[in-house]
Design a protein around this motif. Structure first.
Motif, short mmCIF file in Angstrom:
data_model
loop_
_atom_site.label_atom_id
_atom_site.label_comp_id
_atom_site.label_asym_id
_atom_site.label_seq_id
_atom_site.Cartn_x
_atom_site.Cartn_y
_atom_site.Cartn_z
N UNK A 1 -1.99 0.39 7.80
CA UNK A 1 -2.09 0.83 6.35
C UNK A 1 -2.49 2.44 6.31
N UNK A 2 -3.14 2.88 7.14
CA UNK A 2 -3.48 4.47 7.20
C UNK A 2 -2.44 5.07 7.03
N UNK B 1 5.54 0.54 6.61
CA UNK B 1 6.17 0.07 7.60
C UNK B 1 7.58 0.12 7.70
N UNK B 2 8.22 0.48 6.50
CA UNK B 2 9.83 0.56 6.63
C UNK B 2 10.01 1.89 7.25
N UNK C 1 -9.27 -1.88 7.12
CA UNK C 1 -8.88 -0.54 6.57
C UNK C 1 -9.88 0.34 7.44
N UNK C 2 -9.09 1.17 8.30
CA UNK C 2 -9.98 2.33 9.07
C UNK C 2 -10.20 3.45 7.93
N UNK C 3 -11.07 4.22 8.42
CA UNK C 3 -11.31 5.24 7.29
C UNK C 3 -10.15 6.08 6.92
N UNK D 1 0.89 -1.25 -0.10
CA UNK D 1 0.06 -0.01 0.19
C UNK D 1 0.88 1.25 0.03
N UNK D 2 2.03 1.18 0.69
CA UNK D 2 2.71 2.43 0.76
C UNK D 2 3.41 2.68 -0.63
#
Ligand SMILES: Cc1cc2nc3c(=O)[nH]c(=O)nc-3n(C[C@H](O)[C@H](O)[C@H](O)COP(=O)(O)OP(=O)(O)OC[C@H]3O[C@@H](n4cnc5c(N)ncnc54)[C@H](O)[C@@H]3O)c2cc1C
Length: 384
Positions: free
Chosen positions: A304-305, A291-292, A50-52, A16-17
Motif C-alpha cells: 500500500x505504501x 499493484x498494476x 499500513x506502515x508509516x 488505494x493507488x
C-alpha cells in the motif's frame, strides 16, 4: 444509443493507488473520472497493515489525512512487533507508528474523501471491456453500460491482475516475482495486545512468516495470513491453504496461542506481484500505478505504501503532460525515472537482501541470535 463522456484523466481502479492519484489531482483543474468493477464498500484480501510510509504519503497527497484517519473508529495504532521463532521472541518498537484498518473500511474511507471533494466523476460496478490508446487520446468502453469514456491520459490502478497492463503494456505474470498469499480472521486469540503485531517464523517454511495483525475494536481478533513464492509452491508441490493450517501444527508457540481461537470467515487467497523486477510502467498516454505496476516489497509483502507513492508520482507526471501538452511514451519515462529513485532502489535492495538471506543455511537460527541487537533492528526496519 451509445453515450460518450469526455475527460482529461481516466483512472481505472479505485483501490488505494487509484483514489490517491485522484486526490492528488483534485486541485489541478483537470476533468477526472475514476472507475471500478466493484460496488463500494468492498473487501480486498490483504494483511491490512499500513506502515508509516502509507500514511505519510497519504498525508502528502491529501494534507490533514493523518489527523482524521487516526481518529477513524476502524483504525488501530500499532507501536510494536514481536517476532517469534523456536520459542524465542524479539520485540521491535517501530520508529513512528503503523496502523491496521480493514480494507473494507479503508478503501471506502478513501473513496468517500474523494467523493467529498466533488472533483472526480466516480463510476463503480462497471466492467471496462477495452482500453485503446492512440496519438489522439484514450478510449475506455464499458461493458453493458452503453457508455464510452474518452480521455487524454489513462492511469492503470486496477491491481495485480491489471487489464490496463495486459491490453496496453502486454504485461504477463512473472512467476519468479509473484507470491500466492492467503488470509482469514481469528477471534479469541490468547495474549493478543491491541498495539502489537506478531510474526511467526518456522524453519519448515524458511523465511516465509505467518502474520497476526490485531483488528480495532475486537479484542482477541486478528487478521492472520501467510504467503509463499509461486515458484517455490510449484517446485515443491505445496498447496498454500494446506500449508497455512500446517503452520499451526509445526509451530508449538502458535498452536498454544490459537488453542481456543475460532476462525471467522473463509481462508481467502490473492496474488502479490513483487517489485523485485522493473517491467513496463508507462507508454504513450498511459501510466501504471500500485499493484498494476508491481510494487510490493519482497521482504515485508506490503504494497500500500508504494501504491500511494506511485500515485503521487504519477499525478506529478500528469500535470507535466498537460503543462507541455506532451503525452508521448518518451515524456512518460519521467514517471519511471522518479519511480526508480523513490521506489525501485529500495525494492531492489530488499530483493537482494531477501535472496541473500534465503541462500544462507540456518539463517533463522543465526538471525534470531542477532535480531535483538539495535543495528540489526534498524537494518530490518530500513528494508521493509
Ligand atoms: C494476502 C495479502 C496480504 C497483503 N498484506 C498487505 C499488508 O498488510 N500491507 C500492505 O501495505 N499491503 C499488503 N498487501 C498488498 C496490498 O494489498 C496491495 O499492494 C494494495 O492493495 C495495492 O493497492 P492498489 O490500489 O494498487 O490495488 P488494489 O487494492 O487491488 O485495488 C485495485 C482496484 O481495481 C479494481 N479492479 C480490478 N480489476 C479491475 C478491472 N478489470 N476493471 C475495473 N476495476 C478493476 C478492484 O476492484 C480494486 O478496487 C497484501 C496483499 C495480499 C494479497
Amino acid at each position: 444509443m451509445e453515450a460518450i463522456k469526455e475527460y482529461d484523466v481516466i483512472i481505472a481502479g479505485a483501490g488505494p493507488a487509484g483514489t490517491s492519484c485522484a486526490l492528488a489531482l483534485r486541485d489541478s483543474g483537470l476533468r477526472i473520472a475514476i472507475l471500478d468493477k466493484s460496488a463500494f464498500p468492498r473487501d480486498k484480501v490483504c494483511g491490512e497493515l499500513m506502515h508509516k510510509k502509507t500514511v505519510e504519503n497519504l498525508e502528502k497527497v491529501y494534507p490533514g489525512f493523518k489527523k482524521d484517519f487516526v481518529k477513524f473508529p476502524k483504525t488501530l495504532v500499532l507501536k510494536h512487533t514481536i517476532m517469534h521463532y523456536k520459542g524465542r521472541d524479539v520485540m521491535y518498537d517501530w520508529e513512528g507508528e503503523s496502523y491496521t484498518c480493514p480494507r473494507y473500511e479503508l478503501d471506502n474511507y478513501l473513496l468517500n474523501l474523494l467523493k467529498e471533494t466533488g472533483k472526480a466523476d466516480i463510476y463503480t460496478k462497471v466492467i471496462p471491456e477495452q482500453y485503446t490508446a492512440t496519438d489522439d487520446g484514450v478510449t475506455v468502453t464499458l461493458k453493458d453500460k452503453h457508455l464510452t469514456l474518452k480521455g487524454k491520459l489513462l492511469i492503470g490502478a486496477d491491481g495485480v491482475n491489471s487489464v490496463v497492463k495486459k491490453q496496453l503494456a502486454g504485461g504477463r505474470v512473472d512467476k519468479q516475482h509473484y507470491i500466492g498469499a492467503v488470509r482469514t480472521y481469528f477471534s479469541n486469540i490468547k495474549d493478543l495486545k491491541p498495539d502489537t503485531s506478531e510474526i511467526f517464523f518456522n524453519s519448515k517454511y524458511h523465511l516465509n512468516c505467518l502474520w497476526v495483525f490485531p483488528v480495532e475494536g475486537k479484542p482477541g481478533m486478528a487478521n492472520v495470513g501467510f504467503g509463499l513464492l509461486s515458484t517455490r509452491m510449484s517446485k515443491r508441490k505445496i498447496n498454500l491453504k494446506e500449508a497455512f493450517y500446517d503452520y499451526f501444527k509445526v509451530s508449538p508457540e502458535l498452536g498454544e496461542k490459537f488453542k481456543d481461537a475460532k476462525q471467522e470467515g473463509p481462508l481467502e487467497g490473492f496474488g502479490v506481484s513483487l517489485g523485485s523486477t522493473i517491467g513496463t510502467v508507462s507508454g504513450s498516454r498511459f501510466m501504471l500505478i500500485g499493484d498494476a505496476a508491481s510494487l510490493t516489497n519482497p521482504i515485508s509483502g506490503t504494497g500500500m505504501g508504494n501504491a500511494v507513492v506511485s500515485a503521487r508520482l504519477a499525478a506529478d507526471q500528469v500535470k507535466r503532460c498537460f503543462d507541455t501538452n506532451n503525452f508521448s511514451a518518451t515524456n512518460m519515462l519521467n514517471y519511471r525515472e522518479q519511480l526508480e529513485k523513490e521506489v525501485y532502489n529500495e525494492l531492489t535492495r530488499s530483493f537482494k537482501a531477501q535472496r541473500m538471506l534465503s541462500s544462507i543455511p540456518y539463517v533463522l537460527d543465526i538471525g534470531f541470535g542477532l535480531a535483538k541487537h539495535n543495528w540489526i533492528k534498524k537494518k530490518i526496519q530500513s528494508m521493509v
